[in-house]
Design a protein around this motif. Structure first.
Motif, PDB file in Angstrom:
ATOM      1  N   ASP A 249      16.576  35.042 121.494  1.00  0.00           N
ATOM      2  CA  ASP A 249      17.766  35.224 122.309  1.00  0.00           C
ATOM      3  C   ASP A 249      18.121  36.686 122.571  1.00  0.00           C
ATOM      4  OD1 ASP A 249      17.968  32.506 122.234  1.00  0.00           O
ATOM      5  OD2 ASP A 249      19.359  32.477 120.544  1.00  0.00           O
ATOM      6  N   ASN A 250      17.371  37.604 122.025  1.00  0.00           N
ATOM      7  CA  ASN A 250      17.684  39.020 122.188  1.00  0.00           C
ATOM      8  C   ASN A 250      16.435  39.793 122.575  1.00  0.00           C
ATOM      9  OD1 ASN A 250      20.573  39.243 120.933  1.00  0.00           O
ATOM     10  ND2 ASN A 250      19.407  37.989 119.506  1.00  0.00           N
ATOM     11  N   PRO A 251      16.601  40.873 123.324  1.00  0.00           N
ATOM     12  CA  PRO A 251      15.446  41.742 123.592  1.00  0.00           C
ATOM     13  C   PRO A 251      14.963  42.375 122.291  1.00  0.00           C
ATOM     14  CG  PRO A 251      17.495  42.780 124.302  1.00  0.00           C
ATOM     15  CD  PRO A 251      17.829  41.365 123.954  1.00  0.00           C
ATOM     16  N   ALA A 252      13.706  42.846 122.308  1.00  0.00           N
ATOM     17  CA  ALA A 252      13.098  43.359 121.077  1.00  0.00           C
ATOM     18  C   ALA A 252      13.933  44.449 120.413  1.00  0.00           C
ATOM     19  CB  ALA A 252      11.695  43.889 121.383  1.00  0.00           C
ATOM     20  N   SER A 253      14.425  45.400 121.209  1.00  0.00           N
ATOM     21  CA  SER A 253      15.186  46.501 120.620  1.00  0.00           C
ATOM     22  C   SER A 253      16.428  45.990 119.901  1.00  0.00           C
ATOM     23  CB  SER A 253      15.580  47.502 121.708  1.00  0.00           C
ATOM     24  OG  SER A 253      16.376  46.870 122.707  1.00  0.00           O
ATOM     25  N   GLN A 254      17.078  44.970 120.483  1.00  0.00           N
ATOM     26  CA  GLN A 254      18.265  44.414 119.861  1.00  0.00           C
ATOM     27  C   GLN A 254      17.923  43.657 118.585  1.00  0.00           C
ATOM     28  OE1 GLN A 254      21.215  45.078 120.449  1.00  0.00           O
ATOM     29  NE2 GLN A 254      22.547  43.466 119.659  1.00  0.00           N
ATOM     30  N   GLU A 255      16.786  42.956 118.591  1.00  0.00           N
ATOM     31  CA  GLU A 255      16.335  42.252 117.387  1.00  0.00           C
ATOM     32  C   GLU A 255      16.232  43.223 116.213  1.00  0.00           C
ATOM     33  OE1 GLU A 255      12.643  40.361 117.922  1.00  0.00           O
ATOM     34  OE2 GLU A 255      13.278  39.107 119.586  1.00  0.00           O
ATOM     35  N   TYR A 256      15.503  44.296 116.428  1.00  0.00           N
ATOM     36  CA  TYR A 256      15.261  45.243 115.341  1.00  0.00           C
ATOM     37  C   TYR A 256      16.536  45.987 114.959  1.00  0.00           C
ATOM     38  CZ  TYR A 256      10.375  44.179 116.029  1.00  0.00           C
ATOM     39  OH  TYR A 256       9.176  43.517 116.122  1.00  0.00           O
ATOM     40  N   PHE A 257      17.384  46.240 115.941  1.00  0.00           N
ATOM     41  CA  PHE A 257      18.658  46.900 115.646  1.00  0.00           C
ATOM     42  C   PHE A 257      19.487  46.030 114.701  1.00  0.00           C
ATOM     43  CE2 PHE A 257      23.149  47.657 116.426  1.00  0.00           C
ATOM     44  CZ  PHE A 257      23.237  49.041 116.348  1.00  0.00           C
ATOM     45  N   LEU A 258      19.594  44.735 115.019  1.00  0.00           N
ATOM     46  CA  LEU A 258      20.391  43.831 114.192  1.00  0.00           C
ATOM     47  C   LEU A 258      19.784  43.650 112.806  1.00  0.00           C
ATOM     48  CD1 LEU A 258      21.211  41.117 116.879  1.00  0.00           C
ATOM     49  CD2 LEU A 258      22.818  42.749 115.864  1.00  0.00           C
ATOM     50  N   ARG A 259      18.480  43.498 112.747  1.00  0.00           N
ATOM     51  CA  ARG A 259      17.835  43.309 111.449  1.00  0.00           C
ATOM     52  C   ARG A 259      17.926  44.573 110.601  1.00  0.00           C
ATOM     53  NH1 ARG A 259      18.430  39.783 108.935  1.00  0.00           N
ATOM     54  NH2 ARG A 259      17.820  38.425 110.655  1.00  0.00           N
ATOM     55  N   LEU A 260      17.744  45.727 111.228  1.00  0.00           N
ATOM     56  CA  LEU A 260      17.849  46.983 110.507  1.00  0.00           C
ATOM     57  C   LEU A 260      19.260  47.163 109.963  1.00  0.00           C
ATOM     58  CD1 LEU A 260      16.652  49.714 109.663  1.00  0.00           C
ATOM     59  CD2 LEU A 260      17.267  50.601 111.923  1.00  0.00           C
ATOM     60  N   GLU A 261      20.244  46.802 110.750  1.00  0.00           N
ATOM     61  CA  GLU A 261      21.633  46.909 110.310  1.00  0.00           C
ATOM     62  C   GLU A 261      21.872  46.052 109.068  1.00  0.00           C
ATOM     63  OE1 GLU A 261      24.801  45.231 112.869  1.00  0.00           O
ATOM     64  OE2 GLU A 261      25.540  47.295 112.937  1.00  0.00           O
ATOM     65  N   SER A 262      21.331  44.833 109.072  1.00  0.00           N
ATOM     66  CA  SER A 262      21.469  43.933 107.926  1.00  0.00           C
ATOM     67  C   SER A 262      20.790  44.513 106.698  1.00  0.00           C
ATOM     68  CB  SER A 262      20.871  42.569 108.263  1.00  0.00           C
ATOM     69  OG  SER A 262      20.826  41.745 107.125  1.00  0.00           O
ATOM     70  N   VAL A 263      19.613  45.061 106.886  1.00  0.00           N
ATOM     71  CA  VAL A 263      18.849  45.633 105.771  1.00  0.00           C
ATOM     72  C   VAL A 263      19.583  46.823 105.166  1.00  0.00           C
ATOM     73  CG1 VAL A 263      16.748  46.921 105.223  1.00  0.00           C
ATOM     74  CG2 VAL A 263      16.598  44.799 106.529  1.00  0.00           C
ATOM     75  N   MET A 264      20.095  47.700 106.030  1.00  0.00           N
ATOM     76  CA  MET A 264      20.760  48.905 105.538  1.00  0.00           C
ATOM     77  C   MET A 264      22.035  48.557 104.764  1.00  0.00           C
ATOM     78  SD  MET A 264      18.722  51.316 106.353  1.00  0.00           S
ATOM     79  CE  MET A 264      19.729  52.765 106.050  1.00  0.00           C
ATOM     80  N   GLU A 265      22.708  47.495 105.177  1.00  0.00           N
ATOM     81  CA  GLU A 265      23.928  47.092 104.482  1.00  0.00           C
ATOM     82  C   GLU A 265      23.664  46.652 103.047  1.00  0.00           C
ATOM     83  OE1 GLU A 265      25.536  44.056 106.942  1.00  0.00           O
ATOM     84  OE2 GLU A 265      26.472  45.453 108.374  1.00  0.00           O
ATOM     85  N   GLN A 266      22.440  46.255 102.754  1.00  0.00           N
ATOM     86  CA  GLN A 266      22.067  45.824 101.414  1.00  0.00           C
ATOM     87  C   GLN A 266      21.589  46.977 100.530  1.00  0.00           C
ATOM     88  OE1 GLN A 266      19.717  42.110 101.195  1.00  0.00           O
ATOM     89  NE2 GLN A 266      19.901  42.001 103.424  1.00  0.00           N
ATOM     90  N   GLY A 267      21.651  48.170 101.047  1.00  0.00           N
ATOM     91  CA  GLY A 267      21.250  49.328 100.251  1.00  0.00           C
ATOM     92  C   GLY A 267      19.751  49.468 100.089  1.00  0.00           C
ATOM     93  N   ILE A 268      19.006  48.876 100.995  1.00  0.00           N
ATOM     94  CA  ILE A 268      17.539  48.943 100.918  1.00  0.00           C
ATOM     95  C   ILE A 268      17.060  50.305 101.387  1.00  0.00           C
ATOM     96  CG2 ILE A 268      15.436  48.034 102.012  1.00  0.00           C
ATOM     97  CD1 ILE A 268      16.844  45.272 101.902  1.00  0.00           C
ATOM     98  N   THR A 269      16.150  50.895 100.603  1.00  0.00           N
ATOM     99  CA  THR A 269      15.624  52.222 100.933  1.00  0.00           C
ATOM    100  C   THR A 269      14.161  52.193 101.356  1.00  0.00           C
ATOM    101  OG1 THR A 269      14.956  52.661  98.638  1.00  0.00           O
ATOM    102  CG2 THR A 269      17.206  53.288  99.282  1.00  0.00           C
ATOM    103  N   GLY A 270      13.481  51.072 101.118  1.00  0.00           N
ATOM    104  CA  GLY A 270      12.066  50.955 101.468  1.00  0.00           C
ATOM    105  C   GLY A 270      11.793  49.658 102.203  1.00  0.00           C
ATOM    106  N   ILE A 271      10.935  49.713 103.209  1.00  0.00           N
ATOM    107  CA  ILE A 271      10.597  48.534 104.004  1.00  0.00           C
ATOM    108  C   ILE A 271       9.078  48.395 104.090  1.00  0.00           C
ATOM    109  CG2 ILE A 271      10.648  47.504 106.315  1.00  0.00           C
ATOM    110  CD1 ILE A 271      13.341  48.873 106.749  1.00  0.00           C
TER     111      ILE A 271
END
Length: 364
Positions: A249-271
């Motif tokens: 339902d989202n363009p690729a850039s929006q997908e990664y933006f939303l997922r990255l936002e979720s990851v960063m909120e969890q204090g993740i430093t490595g992917i």
């Protein structure tokens, strides 16, 4: 439905046992009398079945001793005709850095009488290509599947038809095709281990699909989990872009933006990213958000495509030997076509991977 004559039904049953390895080179077959009793047919019918196998040179007969499986089965002719070409089906028309599959295949075929024909499923679709190839005159098929669970029906027809068939990059779920794959488990392990060695404690695994759908992705994830387990770290949870409809339902850039936002909120430093293309998209999404790699988080890709060494920062990744995989896929396929006994076991070929250290991992 057409019913085969009794002698052909018996010959088919014995032929299947020979091809499956249940009856191996030098093994003695049942006698004419034993076949007659087992199948409740006349001696003439059982003799005709054995004669058919003898004419195919699958067995030989010794007067007074019986029938035996031939020690050197005859080379298989092209499955659908007399052609001497093999087909490669890919899920992409052009993917920078993955062309070495073709290079490796052609390198092996150069020493044979076979030539390579390449088709992409980007236009007509994977299923239509598979259906068409099954009826073609190709000698065999090297198949790069989109995932491990699509088009199982038509793929199982290849298995039932004993079509010379090798998968590359992934295994097909539930069907024992010979597969040539990278050591995805070790790749996932090395990627996570590299982050751990740089003092990262919160490490996420990101993918664009569910691990149930791809054998290669699943192995990378399991390798990642092993590294975390050995280090006494907790898995923060699988992050796939199919959650909440993001991948559709989202363009690729929006997908990664939303997922990255979720990851960063969890204090993740490595992917650990599923592949290089995903890692590069994440780096771009971070830049758009005002974040930098590796200052705000570190990331490791998988594949070592050409672009991985050209972007800024240059991507740390796991390198697959695409050329070697193509070479071994061609070698395995020709072995199946020519019925080489060592290939018939259908044991997967696993090609080693290696970590390429560049600029996207920072020591904490």
């Amino acid at each position: 439905m057409e019913q085969f004559p009794l002698y052909q039904q018996i010959a088919n049953a014995l032929r299947a046992k020979i091809k499956s390895g249940e009856l191996q080179s030098g093994d003695q077959l049942p006698t004419e009398a034993e076949i007659s009793k087992t199948y409740n047919v006349s001696r003439i019918t059982s003799k005709r079945a054995l004669t058919e196998l003898e004419n195919e040179k699958l067995i030989y007969r010794i007067q007074g001793k019986g029938s035996f499986v031939s020690t050197s089965p005859p080379p298989r002719q092209a499955f659908g005709g007399s052609g001497k070409d093999v087909l490669l089906i890919l899920p992409f028309a052009h993917n920078p850095g993955l062309g070495d599959y073709e290079k490796g295949i052609n390198e092996y075929l150069a020493a044979t009488d076979y030539t390579l024909n390449i088709q992409s499923n980007t236009i007509v679709g994977q299923r239509k290509l598979l259906q068409s190839a099954l009826q073609s005159s190709h000698s065999g098929l090297i198949f790069y599947p989109v995932n491990s669970v699509s088009d199982l029906g038509i793929l199982y027809q290849y298995h039932l038809s004993d079509y010379p068939f090798v998968t590359m990059d992934k295994c097909i779920q539930g069907i024992p095709f010979l597969s040539v794959v990278a050591d995805n488990f070790d790749g996932g392990y090395q990627a996570a281990r590299h982050l751990i060695e740089n003092n990262h404690k919160r490490i996420a695994f990101l993918s664009s699909q569910k691990i149930e759908d791809s054998s290669s992705l699943r192995e990378r994830y399991f390798g990642y989990l092993k590294a975390l387990f050995e280090a006494g770290l907790t898995d923060p949870g699988m992050h796939d872009l199919t959650e909440q409809g993001l991948a559709h339902d989202n363009p690729a850039s929006q997908e990664y933006f939303l997922r990255l936002e979720s990851v960063m909120e969890q204090g993740i430093t490595g992917i650990v990213a599923e592949n290089d293309l995903m890692a590069i998209e994440i780096i771009q999404a971070a830049k758009e958000r005002g974040l930098s790699v590796p200052d705000h988080f570190s990331i490791v890709g998988f594949d070592d495509i050409q672009l991985a060494g050209l972007i800024e920062p240059k991507l740390t990744t796991i390198s697959q030997d695409f050329e070697r995989m193509g070479y071994l896929a061609a070698k395995s396929l020709i072995g199946l076509i020519e019925q080489q006994p060592r290939v018939q076991a259908k044991e997967n070929v696993v090609v080693p991977v290696r970590l390429i250290k560049r600029q996207t991992v920072k020591k904490l």
